[in-house]
Design a protein around this motif. Structure first.
Motif, short mmCIF file in Angstrom:
data_model
loop_
_atom_site.label_atom_id
_atom_site.label_comp_id
_atom_site.label_asym_id
_atom_site.label_seq_id
_atom_site.Cartn_x
_atom_site.Cartn_y
_atom_site.Cartn_z
N ALA A 45 0.85 -1.19 0.05
CA ALA A 45 0.11 0.06 -0.12
C ALA A 45 0.70 1.31 0.05
O ALA A 45 0.70 2.31 -0.74
CB ALA A 45 -0.96 -0.03 1.17
N PHE A 46 1.86 1.20 0.69
CA PHE A 46 2.62 2.44 0.98
C PHE A 46 4.03 2.60 0.14
O PHE A 46 4.72 3.42 -0.05
CB PHE A 46 2.99 2.65 2.51
N GLN A 47 4.23 1.38 -0.37
CA GLN A 47 5.60 1.32 -1.15
C GLN A 47 6.89 1.77 -0.56
O GLN A 47 7.80 2.41 -0.96
CB GLN A 47 5.52 1.97 -2.45
N ASP A 48 6.81 1.72 1.01
CA ASP A 48 7.93 2.34 1.74
C ASP A 48 8.06 1.56 3.17
O ASP A 48 7.31 1.10 3.74
CB ASP A 48 7.56 3.51 2.29
N VAL A 49 9.47 0.92 3.25
CA VAL A 49 9.69 -0.03 4.26
C VAL A 49 9.54 0.79 5.61
O VAL A 49 9.08 0.22 6.56
CB VAL A 49 11.04 -0.50 4.09
N GLU A 50 10.11 2.05 5.57
CA GLU A 50 10.18 2.71 6.90
C GLU A 50 8.82 3.08 7.60
O GLU A 50 8.65 2.94 8.63
CB GLU A 50 11.19 4.19 6.79
N GLU A 51 7.96 3.56 6.60
CA GLU A 51 6.39 3.90 7.02
C GLU A 51 5.91 2.49 7.35
O GLU A 51 5.14 2.63 8.45
CB GLU A 51 5.74 4.56 5.90
N SER A 52 5.99 1.63 6.60
CA SER A 52 5.34 0.25 7.05
C SER A 52 5.77 -0.08 8.37
O SER A 52 5.15 -0.94 9.02
CB SER A 52 5.90 -0.78 5.86
N ALA A 53 7.14 -0.33 8.66
CA ALA A 53 7.74 -0.57 9.94
C ALA A 53 6.96 0.21 11.03
O ALA A 53 6.77 -0.27 12.24
CB ALA A 53 9.30 -0.52 9.91
N TYR A 54 6.91 1.56 10.70
CA TYR A 54 6.46 2.56 11.84
C TYR A 54 5.20 2.24 11.89
O TYR A 54 4.63 2.34 13.47
CB TYR A 54 6.48 3.86 11.18
N LEU A 55 4.23 1.85 10.97
CA LEU A 55 2.92 1.32 11.26
C LEU A 55 2.81 0.12 12.05
O LEU A 55 1.64 -0.17 12.81
CB LEU A 55 2.12 1.11 10.06
N LEU A 56 3.70 -0.77 11.89
CA LEU A 56 3.66 -2.02 12.75
C LEU A 56 4.41 -1.72 14.14
O LEU A 56 4.43 -2.70 14.88
CB LEU A 56 4.43 -3.05 12.01
N ASN A 57 4.99 -0.65 14.30
CA ASN A 57 5.69 -0.21 15.65
C ASN A 57 6.85 -1.19 16.00
O ASN A 57 7.15 -1.63 16.94
CB ASN A 57 4.66 -0.19 16.90
N ILE A 58 7.82 -1.32 14.98
CA ILE A 58 9.02 -2.14 15.02
C ILE A 58 9.96 -1.37 14.08
O ILE A 58 9.76 -0.57 13.32
CB ILE A 58 8.59 -3.51 14.46
N SER A 59 11.29 -1.71 14.43
CA SER A 59 12.44 -1.18 13.54
C SER A 59 12.27 -1.58 12.38
O SER A 59 11.74 -2.57 11.71
CB SER A 59 13.60 -1.52 14.34
N ARG A 60 13.20 -0.86 11.37
CA ARG A 60 13.08 -1.09 10.01
C ARG A 60 13.77 -2.53 9.83
O ARG A 60 13.18 -3.37 9.09
CB ARG A 60 14.07 -0.23 9.37
N ASP A 61 14.75 -3.07 10.58
CA ASP A 61 15.60 -4.37 10.57
C ASP A 61 14.52 -5.30 11.01
O ASP A 61 14.64 -6.50 10.34
CB ASP A 61 16.73 -4.11 11.50
N GLU A 62 13.69 -5.22 11.92
CA GLU A 62 12.62 -6.03 12.34
C GLU A 62 11.69 -6.35 11.33
O GLU A 62 11.32 -7.42 11.13
CB GLU A 62 12.10 -5.67 13.79
N TYR A 63 11.24 -5.21 10.73
CA TYR A 63 10.33 -5.12 9.55
C TYR A 63 10.83 -6.15 8.43
O TYR A 63 10.00 -6.94 8.17
CB TYR A 63 9.86 -3.63 9.24
N LEU A 64 12.10 -5.88 8.18
CA LEU A 64 12.54 -6.68 7.12
C LEU A 64 12.64 -8.16 7.40
O LEU A 64 12.35 -9.00 6.57
CB LEU A 64 14.10 -6.10 6.58
N LEU A 65 12.88 -8.32 8.75
CA LEU A 65 13.11 -9.77 9.08
C LEU A 65 11.39 -10.25 9.00
O LEU A 65 11.57 -11.51 8.41
CB LEU A 65 13.49 -9.98 10.69
N VAL A 66 10.63 -9.74 9.42
CA VAL A 66 9.30 -10.34 9.28
C VAL A 66 9.01 -10.34 7.83
O VAL A 66 8.31 -11.69 7.50
CB VAL A 66 8.07 -9.19 10.17
N LEU A 67 8.98 -9.50 7.22
CA LEU A 67 8.86 -9.53 5.47
C LEU A 67 9.58 -10.80 4.82
O LEU A 67 9.02 -11.49 4.01
CB LEU A 67 9.30 -8.19 4.99
#
Length: 93
Positions: A45-67
């Motif tokens: 939806a947002f085409q952005d990792v940082e914004e997506s991580a923010y919305l999940l309330n996790i760090s960029r690195d954690e978000y990338l691990l989840v993804l």
């Protein structure tokens, strides 16, 4: 890893799921948890990792691990999705 590469990986993993994605997500056959579903949805939806991580309330690195885990899960467990599709076809006939 840049946004475009990640988004391309997500899209590639979703190719087989694309036509029935929403229906499958709402079925008992879906093997993704709510965080994994949100991770996929936000990055598309947002085409952005940082914004997506923010919305999940996790760090960029954690978000990338989840993804990355979610992409791998979609690829490795695709047989479950295919079985769901087959059972859906049998029921509709």
């Amino acid at each position: 890893m840049d946004n475009n590469k990640i988004i391309d990986q997500v899209r590639k993993a979703l190719v087989s799921y694309d036509k029935n994605w929403d229906e499958w997500l709402n079925s008992d056959a879906c093997f993704l948890n709510s965080i994994e579903i949100k991770a996929i949805g936000y990055v598309l939806a947002f085409q952005d990792v940082e914004e997506s991580a923010y919305l999940l309330n996790i760090s960029r690195d954690e978000y990338l691990l989840v993804l990355n885990h979610t992409i791998k899960k979609l690829e490795e467990q695709q047989f479950k999705y295919i079985a769901w599709l087959a059972s859906k076809m049998v029921v509709s006939n």
